[in-house]
Motif scaffolding. Structure first.
Motif: not given
Length: 301
Positions: A91, A97-98
């Motif tokens: 991330r 977002q990851a």
């Protein structure tokens, strides 16, 4: 032995519930060096060190050509894992977002290293792009991802590596805007060394485009027999020079993780099988250009 070559709940309720344990705080590592840009013959590298002593960790971000994508290696004690290969949650926080990114476990000198297998951007595909990628069939056109706005590079404050590491690691990178601007300046100089018309490439009406599925250009039977018997996987990054006639005129290995046998196998196969629609300048005239990608030699697991 068969090998593979790849061309990159419903919730319930109850009267009594067990308390949910909060995720442990990640190991946060402050930078201990400035960003360093390394100019090489076939790549540009952005590198920085974080942490000290047994926590010392080094980050490498490599570009082999223009665009938003890069390759990544992270090395150091905090990222040591017994997992040989898997997807790892990465991330560029706090706003992105990851992403689940595939890695191979390796070494860099005496340090443990995670070598990520595909090209990476600071942001993964959006939901519609992810759906299109999932539905993509062999031979379909490449999915073009929306450009990443400059302010998203500015908003990055850290790079986090999560599961399957036992403890998440956060590299406190700060804003990536200036660092990536320096990396892209290196890439401009790199492309200029390839003998193509840089100004015309800024306004191409078409890039060099494969005429068939590139996944068929390097196949399982191309796996070097000695490497297959030794059980060695590999990543090989390459660049093909593509003439105005659409034929490959040269092959350069830009990076490799394993012995020269893999490099030779890749270039021999590509020069024999690859074919393209040539790049077109702004007026629609064919011009000499290039095409880049990576081959992954993988044993069944």
């Amino acid at each position: 032995m068969r090998a593979f070559v790849l061309l990159a709940v419903a919730a319930s309720s109850a009267l009594m519930t067990n308390p949910v344990q909060a995720a442990p705080e990640p190991l946060k590592l402050a930078p201990t060096s400035k960003w360093h840009v390394d100019y090489a013959d076939e790549r540009c590298r952005l590198a920085r060190e974080f942490g000290e002593g047994t926590s010392k960790t080094t980050l490498f971000l490599d570009k082999y050509g223009p665009g938003e994508s890069f390759r990544m290696v992270v090395a150091g004690g905090p990222v040591k894992t017994d997992v040989a290969q898997a997807d790892l949650a990465v991330r560029f926080g706090p706003t992105e977002q990851a992403q689940p990114l595939f890695f191979l476990n390796g070494n860099l000198g005496e340090s443990s290293a995670l070598v990520f297998g595909g090209e990476i951007r600071i942001a993964g595909p959006n939901p519609s792009e992810a759906a299109a990628i999932k539905a993509k069939r062999h031979g379909d056109p490449w999915i073009e991802l929306a450009p990443i706005a400059p302010e998203r590079y500015s908003a990055v404050r850290y790079l986090e590596f999560g599961k399957p590491l036992r403890k998440a690691v956060q590299l406190e990178t700060g804003s990536l805007k200036s660092a990536f601007a320096a990396l892209d300046k290196c890439v401009d100089d790199l492309v200029a060394s390839w003998g193509v018309d840089i100004e015309k490439h800024k306004t191409l009406s078409r890039n060099a485009t494969p005429t068939d599925n590139p996944g068929k250009w390097v196949v399982s039977s191309d796996y070097p027999i000695k490497m297959l018997q030794a059980g060695q996987p590999a990543f090989v990054d390459f660049r093909l020079s593509v003439g105005a006639d659409g034929k490959p005129s040269g092959c350069k290995i830009q990076a490799t993780t394993r012995p020269k046998e893999f490099d030779d196998a890749v270039c021999q196969s590509l020069m024999r099988r690859a074919s393209f629609l040539p790049a077109l300048d702004a007026s629609g005239q064919p011009i000499a250009s290039w095409w880049r990608s990576r081959v992954r030699f993988q044993l069944p697991g």
